[in-house]
Write a protein that holds these residues in place. Structure first.
Motif, PDB file in Angstrom:
ATOM      1  N   TRP A   1      43.714 133.907   7.757  1.00  0.00           N
ATOM      2  CA  TRP A   1      44.858 133.013   7.670  1.00  0.00           C
ATOM      3  C   TRP A   1      45.205 132.724   6.207  1.00  0.00           C
ATOM      4  O   TRP A   1      46.372 132.717   5.817  1.00  0.00           O
ATOM      5  CB  TRP A   1      44.524 131.708   8.416  1.00  0.00           C
TER       6      TRP A   1
ATOM      7  N   THR B   1      46.857 135.752   4.647  1.00  0.00           N
ATOM      8  CA  THR B   1      48.224 135.883   5.139  1.00  0.00           C
ATOM      9  C   THR B   1      49.153 134.910   4.415  1.00  0.00           C
ATOM     10  O   THR B   1      50.260 135.289   3.993  1.00  0.00           O
ATOM     11  CB  THR B   1      48.274 135.622   6.657  1.00  0.00           C
ATOM     12  N   ARG B   2      48.726 133.669   4.257  1.00  0.00           N
ATOM     13  CA  ARG B   2      49.553 132.682   3.548  1.00  0.00           C
ATOM     14  C   ARG B   2      49.737 133.063   2.083  1.00  0.00           C
ATOM     15  O   ARG B   2      50.830 132.924   1.523  1.00  0.00           O
ATOM     16  CB  ARG B   2      48.907 131.296   3.627  1.00  0.00           C
TER      17      ARG B   2
ATOM     18  N   ARG C   1      53.216 133.881   0.205  1.00  0.00           N
ATOM     19  CA  ARG C   1      53.617 133.130  -0.986  1.00  0.00           C
ATOM     20  C   ARG C   1      53.947 134.070  -2.138  1.00  0.00           C
ATOM     21  O   ARG C   1      54.949 133.889  -2.837  1.00  0.00           O
ATOM     22  CB  ARG C   1      52.488 132.191  -1.378  1.00  0.00           C
TER      23      ARG C   1
END
Length: 107
Positions: free
Chosen positions: A27, A30-31, A35
């Motif tokens: 997670w 992925t973030r 970004r």
């Protein structure tokens, strides 16, 4: 072979902890990727505007340079013409003055 309930609980706890860590790490990656993708898009848009502005400025400078270069080419032609005319003027003045006086006078 019997397995105690504490051992089963420990194995399930370790497995779920590792699974949770892997999911949390995924997670987070992925973030972070999302970004960085947004940041790259902003920078690409900014650099695109900058590139267009710089291309326009370089085009103006190129046109100005061509104009100045043409003026220098014309000046070069005029200087060559003046140089040949100056040679003719020197010859004409030398004819008017006559031969140069000698430093030693023969007796």
């Amino acid at each position: 072979m019997t397995v105690s309930i504490e051992l089963v609980t420990m194995i399930v706890t370790v497995a779920t902890t590792l699974l949770g860590l892997a999911a949390g790490f995924g997670w987070m990656i992925t973030r972070t990727d999302a970004r960085f993708e947004r940041f790259e898009q902003r920078m690409d848009a900014r650099f695109e505007k900058f590139e267009q502005r710089m291309d326009a400025r370089f085009e103006k400078v190129g046109v100005e340079f061509d104009r100045v270069d043409a003026r220098f080419d014309r000046l070069e032609g005029e200087v060559k013409g003046l140089r040949s005319e100056l040679g003719e003027v020197k010859i004409a003045i030398a004819r008017l003055e006559g031969p140069a006086p000698r430093l030693l006078i023969s007796r």
